[in-house]
Design a protein around this motif. Structure first.
Motif, PDB file in Angstrom:
ATOM      1  N   UNK A  13      16.504  -8.493 -29.878  1.00 31.25           N
ATOM      2  CA  UNK A  13      17.263  -9.723 -29.671  1.00 31.25           C
ATOM      3  C   UNK A  13      18.679  -9.552 -30.191  1.00 31.25           C
ATOM      4  N   UNK A  35      11.487 -21.033 -27.490  1.00 34.63           N
ATOM      5  CA  UNK A  35      11.738 -19.950 -26.543  1.00 34.63           C
ATOM      6  C   UNK A  35      11.889 -20.555 -25.150  1.00 34.63           C
ATOM      7  N   UNK A  57      16.014 -19.895 -33.780  1.00 38.77           N
ATOM      8  CA  UNK A  57      15.375 -19.698 -35.075  1.00 38.77           C
ATOM      9  C   UNK A  57      16.042 -20.632 -36.085  1.00 38.77           C
ATOM     10  N   UNK A  92      16.005 -17.541 -27.570  1.00 40.62           N
ATOM     11  CA  UNK A  92      15.235 -18.000 -28.723  1.00 40.62           C
ATOM     12  C   UNK A  92      16.127 -18.816 -29.652  1.00 40.62           C
ATOM     13  N   UNK A 103      17.410 -12.197 -25.447  1.00 46.99           N
ATOM     14  CA  UNK A 103      16.846 -10.900 -25.086  1.00 46.99           C
ATOM     15  C   UNK A 103      17.444 -10.512 -23.754  1.00 46.99           C
ATOM     16  N   UNK A 114      10.546  -6.855 -21.851  1.00 46.68           N
ATOM     17  CA  UNK A 114       9.780  -6.220 -22.907  1.00 46.68           C
ATOM     18  C   UNK A 114      10.266  -6.588 -24.291  1.00 46.68           C
ATOM     19  N   UNK A 115      10.200  -5.658 -25.191  1.00 47.49           N
ATOM     20  CA  UNK A 115      10.482  -5.922 -26.589  1.00 47.49           C
ATOM     21  C   UNK A 115      11.855  -5.458 -27.030  1.00 47.49           C
ATOM     22  N   UNK A 152       5.426 -14.989 -26.621  1.00 49.31           N
ATOM     23  CA  UNK A 152       6.762 -14.907 -26.066  1.00 49.31           C
ATOM     24  C   UNK A 152       7.567 -13.760 -26.666  1.00 49.31           C
ATOM     25  N   UNK A 153       6.896 -12.730 -27.114  1.00 52.99           N
ATOM     26  CA  UNK A 153       7.537 -11.584 -27.758  1.00 52.99           C
ATOM     27  C   UNK A 153       8.368 -12.016 -28.966  1.00 52.99           C
ATOM     28  N   UNK A 154       8.079 -13.179 -29.541  1.00 53.03           N
ATOM     29  CA  UNK A 154       8.871 -13.654 -30.666  1.00 53.03           C
ATOM     30  C   UNK A 154       8.659 -12.816 -31.905  1.00 53.03           C
ATOM     31  N   UNK A 155       9.648 -12.817 -32.766  1.00 52.06           N
ATOM     32  CA  UNK A 155       9.600 -12.027 -33.985  1.00 52.06           C
ATOM     33  C   UNK A 155       8.992 -12.817 -35.125  1.00 52.06           C
ATOM     34  N   UNK A 182      10.724 -18.863 -36.274  1.00 47.31           N
ATOM     35  CA  UNK A 182      10.785 -19.149 -34.847  1.00 47.31           C
ATOM     36  C   UNK A 182      10.687 -20.648 -34.582  1.00 47.31           C
TER      37      UNK A 182
END
Lengths: 115, 111
Positions: free
Chosen positions: B99, B48, B35, B33, B91, B95-96, A101-104, B45
């Motif tokens: 956040x 999601x 955290x 997300x 997000x 893509x990347x 999930x593109x999580x960090x 994490x």
């Protein structure tokens, strides 16, 4: 490596000195991020690297801040002429382009104290 | 612009259920997300959501409503070790892209 590694874990420096913070991401992770977290605050985005593309520097607070990364390896964040307001925890994170999930995955951070 | 709001602090009793809300206004949306961050440690994490609805993972569940710009994290059967800050992050694009984090909700679990 197995996780994101940051060094040093703690750094005390005198106002006006330069500091260099290091981040070693998870092997194979193409994306690398630097965030800053002041005491009791949320995470503030600083800079983002994706592979060999030009970095997104939109979060850097001043020209005293710079960062480099070569390919998909280690990154260094440099703060020149440190000021007391630079005191914070600097967190590095990496993610795989097709990771979960593109999580960090975050490193443990560098706690910077400017005295 | 980007704006993410969540309560600053919450207190709940061991064994109880607590719901931590997060509202967001971002330019584009491609996932939310949650955290967990214990004091002095890195964020880890939790969950999601990219589609509307509830995602359940053990004692933790996360809900998303994209039309309302709203999410919540539900923690059941609270334990003392759940005392931590809970960060909501969005997000904005595909893509990347980085956040955007809220300021976090500090949860204290009391006996």
């Amino acid at each position: 490596g197995a996780g994101v590694s940051q060094s040093p874990s703690n750094k005390v420096t005198e106002k006006g000195k330069d500091v260099e913070l290091r981040c070693d991401p998870i092997s194979g992770h193409t994306a690398l991020y630097w965030y800053r977290q002041r005491l009791g605050q949320g995470l503030e985005f600083l800079i983002y690297f994706q592979g060999n593309s030009a970095p997104d520097k939109s979060g850097l607070p001043s020209d005293r801040f710079s960062a480099e990364r070569t390919g998909e390896s280690v990154s260094t964040l440099t703060i020149q002429r440190t000021q007391q307001e630079d005191s914070a925890v600097y967190l590095c994170a990496s993610s795989g382009y097709r990771g979960e999930n593109y999580g960090y995955t975050f490193g443990s951070g560098t706690r910077l104290t400017v005295v | 612009g980007q704006n993410i709001d969540q309560p600053t602090e919450m207190t709940a009793t061991e064994g109880a259920i607590v719901q931590i809300n997060c509202t967001y206004q971002t330019s584009g949306f491609n996932g939310l997300f949650w955290y967990q961050q214990h004091a002095g440690e890195a964020p880890t994490f939790l969950s999601y959501n990219v589609l509307d609805g509830l995602e359940e993972k053990g004692r933790f569940s996360s809900f998303l409503s994209r039309s309302k710009g709203y999410s919540y994290l539900l923690l059941k059967e609270l334990q003392m070790k759940d005392s931590a800050s809970y960060l909501c992050a969005v997000r904005g694009l595909i893509g990347n892209t980085p956040l955007v984090f809220g300021k976090g909700t500090r949860l204290s679990v009391i006996a």
